[in-house]
Design an enzyme around this catalytic site. Structure first.
Site, PDB file in Angstrom:
ATOM      1  N   LYS A  99       0.790  -1.241  -0.146  1.00 25.53           N
ATOM      2  CA  LYS A  99       0.038   0.041  -0.072  1.00 25.53           C
ATOM      3  C   LYS A  99       0.831   1.250  -0.037  1.00 25.53           C
ATOM      4  CE  LYS A  99      -1.692   2.756   2.734  1.00 25.53           C
ATOM      5  NZ  LYS A  99      -1.517   3.981   1.963  1.00 25.53           N
TER       6      LYS A  99
ATOM      7  N   CYS B  45      13.939  11.373   5.748  1.00 26.01           N
ATOM      8  CA  CYS B  45      14.259  10.676   6.971  1.00 26.01           C
ATOM      9  C   CYS B  45      15.516  11.064   7.444  1.00 26.01           C
ATOM     10  CB  CYS B  45      13.707   9.295   7.025  1.00 26.01           C
ATOM     11  SG  CYS B  45      14.660   8.377   5.874  1.00 26.01           S
TER      12      CYS B  45
HETATM   13  P1  NAD Z   1       2.804   8.467   7.593  1.00 29.43           P
HETATM   14  O1  NAD Z   1       3.369   7.758   8.879  1.00 29.43           O
HETATM   15  O2  NAD Z   1       1.852   9.703   7.782  1.00 29.43           O
HETATM   16  O3  NAD Z   1       2.310   7.426   6.606  1.00 29.43           O
HETATM   17  C1  NAD Z   1       3.236   6.360   6.046  1.00 29.43           C
HETATM   18  C2  NAD Z   1       2.416   5.398   5.382  1.00 29.43           C
HETATM   19  O4  NAD Z   1       1.444   5.014   6.671  1.00 29.43           O
HETATM   20  C3  NAD Z   1       1.475   5.856   4.538  1.00 29.43           C
HETATM   21  O5  NAD Z   1       1.401   4.857   3.337  1.00 29.43           O
HETATM   22  C4  NAD Z   1       0.168   6.095   5.050  1.00 29.43           C
HETATM   23  O6  NAD Z   1      -1.064   5.954   4.049  1.00 29.43           O
HETATM   24  C5  NAD Z   1       0.124   4.865   6.194  1.00 29.43           C
HETATM   25  N1  NAD Z   1      -0.907   5.148   7.366  1.00 29.43           N
HETATM   26  C6  NAD Z   1      -1.203   6.390   7.739  1.00 29.43           C
HETATM   27  N2  NAD Z   1      -1.977   6.095   8.854  1.00 29.43           N
HETATM   28  C7  NAD Z   1      -2.122   5.049   9.097  1.00 29.43           C
HETATM   29  C8  NAD Z   1      -2.899   4.183   9.891  1.00 29.43           C
HETATM   30  N3  NAD Z   1      -3.586   4.810  11.046  1.00 29.43           N
HETATM   31  N4  NAD Z   1      -2.699   2.472   9.870  1.00 29.43           N
HETATM   32  C9  NAD Z   1      -1.808   2.296   8.778  1.00 29.43           C
HETATM   33  N5  NAD Z   1      -1.366   2.804   7.959  1.00 29.43           N
HETATM   34  C10 NAD Z   1      -1.260   4.290   8.129  1.00 29.43           C
HETATM   35  O7  NAD Z   1       4.241   9.038   7.033  1.00 29.43           O
HETATM   36  P2  NAD Z   1       4.455  10.019   5.659  1.00 29.43           P
HETATM   37  O8  NAD Z   1       4.028  11.466   6.128  1.00 29.43           O
HETATM   38  O9  NAD Z   1       3.916   9.171   4.541  1.00 29.43           O
HETATM   39  O10 NAD Z   1       5.891  10.026   5.570  1.00 29.43           O
HETATM   40  C11 NAD Z   1       6.965  10.803   6.382  1.00 29.43           C
HETATM   41  C12 NAD Z   1       7.421   9.941   7.442  1.00 29.43           C
HETATM   42  O11 NAD Z   1       8.248   8.823   6.944  1.00 29.43           O
HETATM   43  C13 NAD Z   1       8.696  10.913   8.050  1.00 29.43           C
HETATM   44  O12 NAD Z   1       8.465  10.661   9.684  1.00 29.43           O
HETATM   45  C14 NAD Z   1      10.040  10.318   7.834  1.00 29.43           C
HETATM   46  O13 NAD Z   1      10.968  10.261   8.611  1.00 29.43           O
HETATM   47  C15 NAD Z   1       9.328   8.700   7.583  1.00 29.43           C
HETATM   48  N6  NAD Z   1      10.461   8.177   6.714  1.00 29.43           N
HETATM   49  C16 NAD Z   1      11.262   7.100   7.254  1.00 29.43           C
HETATM   50  C17 NAD Z   1      12.109   6.656   6.556  1.00 29.43           C
HETATM   51  C18 NAD Z   1      13.305   5.494   7.076  1.00 29.43           C
HETATM   52  O14 NAD Z   1      13.798   4.630   6.381  1.00 29.43           O
HETATM   53  N7  NAD Z   1      13.448   5.556   8.387  1.00 29.43           N
HETATM   54  C19 NAD Z   1      12.303   6.719   5.096  1.00 29.43           C
HETATM   55  C20 NAD Z   1      11.342   7.507   4.576  1.00 29.43           C
HETATM   56  C21 NAD Z   1      10.325   8.053   5.454  1.00 29.43           C
END
Ligand code: NAD
Length: 476
Positions: free
Chosen positions: A171, A281
């Site tokens: 997803k 990130c």
């Molecule tokens: P997010 O947590 O809002 O969403 C990530 C994913 O989770 C999306 O697909 C979203 O649709 C899904 N999601 C949202 N709410 C959910 C729920 N309640 N249950 C299940 N799935 C749900 O994050 P974002 O805004 O898309 O991305 C930014 C974040 O990602 C930042 O905090 C960044 O640091 C992190 N990130 C981490 C890495 C790493 O490798 N550590 C890499 C890239 C991004």
């Protein structure tokens, strides 16, 4: 290539959603919706999981060599889509073309190649004193990914999971779902068996929740915010699923005294905290400099800013495009206002207008006189905002670096032996020393609130396996 993004990839076929909801994909440089994907339903998610479950035994029994050969074919098809991938990342993410090509496209091909070649070298069976220990696939893996590296985050999960014999339901983020569709098409063209890899599109709070709690999902591999990662893990643990989390960061970059030239460190800083509009990130968003070097550091940074123009990502002179969405724009803008109210001094940049003009553009902001206790130094801003913090002693520098809930990334610039000693003292999963390049085969992941598990190389492949110890008479 004209592409129909209005279907989901389930059981080897492009399939319409059972619902009629749509999610618009908005170009952050024009504020216009230019595509849409289905707003997937619970039924869609269940069908995808059902297909993955049915395909799991045969795929797990398929020899690794065969899985790797199929993956090679997939990569060959994906390579032919390179211009399309670049064009989509310019449009859905607002990435300038040079960055889209190098990072969002070509680097992902390298990653896939690396996984394929390392998979062939893994020892998946070993004889212990009185047992045979084998590593087996976990089963059905739900891969939930963020929007900031749309293809990259998908590659980091789907490729190693499949190579190790798992089946997958992906997803992707609803904000940037388009290049994942191209990847699915490459799997189809390569002839992956039906059900081995599936993709639903939709809202995380809906589909993601369902995948994380579905009884037929064995593992959840999540990349995203720490807040959602924790919530989703609680859901997944109710049915004792395997969990792998790649979460947020607030990474420090320590400059030590004693170097002749700090310009290479400025280049590293800019590529980390400002490229991709700071939406990385691992962004080195806290710069720690000796008090005596503060003015020099700020001068070097401000002198370099004109080489990083912000603007329309289609303009080849532009280095920094818009931030990806209205939500991001409002969040980053809020943190810039917060920094000023917390008493930080803005050495460069400005507060963006409440109503974005034309696109979600935010000039790089450099805050000085930042105290590490301020919220702008503790919380992940995920935009082009740098906090400059001063220190007096090396011990204090390390203490400030480690004074964060996160532990994803860090960097040190200074005389080699001292810099390596500091790197060892920092609580983070990755630390760069001077101009050390990223090693694609090394384990990538976070300490503390930055995650559980690793991606990349052998560690990233083995993440998607579980041990089985076989005790038999003949072995005793
Ligand atoms: P997010 O947590 O809002 O969403 C990530 C994913 O989770 C999306 O697909 C979203 O649709 C899904 N999601 C949202 N709410 C959910 C729920 N309640 N249950 C299940 N799935 C749900 O994050 P974002 O805004 O898309 O991305 C930014 C974040 O990602 C930042 O905090 C960044 O640091 C992190 N990130 C981490 C890495 C790493 O490798 N550590 C890499 C890239 C991004």
């Amino acid at each position: 290539m004209a592409w129909d993004f209005h279907k989901q990839f389930i059981n080897g076929q492009w399939t319409p959603s059972t619902g009629d909801g749509r999610i618009d994909v908005v170009n952050p440089a024009t504020l216009q919706a230019f595509e849409w994907v289905p707003d997937g339903t619970i039924e869609d998610a269940d069908r995808a999981v059902g297909a993955a479950r049915a395909a799991a035994p045969a795929w797990a029994a398929t020899p690794l060599k065969r899985r790797a050969a199929l993956m090679d074919d997939m990569l060959a098809h994906l390579r032919l889509m390179d211009d399309e991938i670049v064009s989509l990342e310019v449009q859905e993410l607002g990435s300038p073309e040079f960055f889209a090509r190098a990072t969002h496209c070509n680097y992902q091909f390298e990653r896939i190649e690396s996984y394929i070649s390392i998979a062939g070298t893994l020892e998946l069976e070993s004889n212990y004193a009185q047992s045979l220990v084998v590593r087996e696939p976990v089963g059905v893996v739900a891969c939930i990914t963020p929007w900031n590296y749309p293809l990259g985050q998908v590659v980091q999960k789907v490729i190693p999971a499949l190579l190790m014999g798992n089946t997958v339901v992906l997803k992707p983020s609803r904000h940037t779902p388009l290049t994942a569709c191209l990847l699915m098409e490459a799997f189809r063209l390569a002839g992956f068996p039906a059900g081995v890899v599936n993709m639903t599109s939709g809202r995380g709070s809906f589909l993601g929740e369902r995948l994380a709690s579905h009884p037929d999902v064995d593992m959840v591999s999540f990349t995203g915010s720490t807040r959602v990662g924790v919530h989703l893990s609680q859901k997944a643990l109710e049915s004792v699923k395997r969990i792998s989390l790649e979460l947020g960061g607030k990474s420090p970059y320590i400059w030590l005294p004693g170097m002749k030239d700090y310009r290479p460190a400025v280049d590293k800083l800019f590529s980390s905290v400002f490229l991709n509009s700071g939406q990385t990130c691992t962004a080195l968003s806290r710069l720690l400099v000796p008090e005596s070097m503060k003015d020099e550091a700020v001068r070097l940074i401000c002198e370099t800013l004109p080489a990083y123009p912000v603007g329309d990502p289609r303009d080849p002179r532009v280095k920094i495009g818009p931030v990806a969405s209205r939500a991001q724009y409002d969040k980053v803008r809020g943190y810039i206002e917060l920094g000023l109210s917390e008493g930080a001094v803005m050495a460069a940049g400005s507060v963006p207008p409440a109503e974005p003009a034309g696109g979600f553009y935010i000039e790089p902001v450099v805050f000085v006189d930042v105290d590490n206790k301020m919220r702008i130094a503790q919380e992940e801003i995920f935009g082009p905002v740098l906090c400059v913090i001063t220190y007096r002693t090396l011990e204090e520098a390390v203490a400030i670096a480690n004074d964060t809930p996160y532990g994803l990334n860090a960097a040190v610039y200074g005389p080699h032996a001292e810099a390596v000693a500091v790197a060892r003292a920092i609580a983070a999963g990755n630390v760069y020393v001077n101009d050390g390049p990223r090693d694609i085969t090394a384990p990538f992941g976070g300490y503390k609130a930055s995650g559980i598990g690793r991606e990349g190389g052998a560690a990233g492949l083995l993440e998607f396996t579980q041990f089985k110890a076989i005790f038999e008479h003949g072995n005793q």
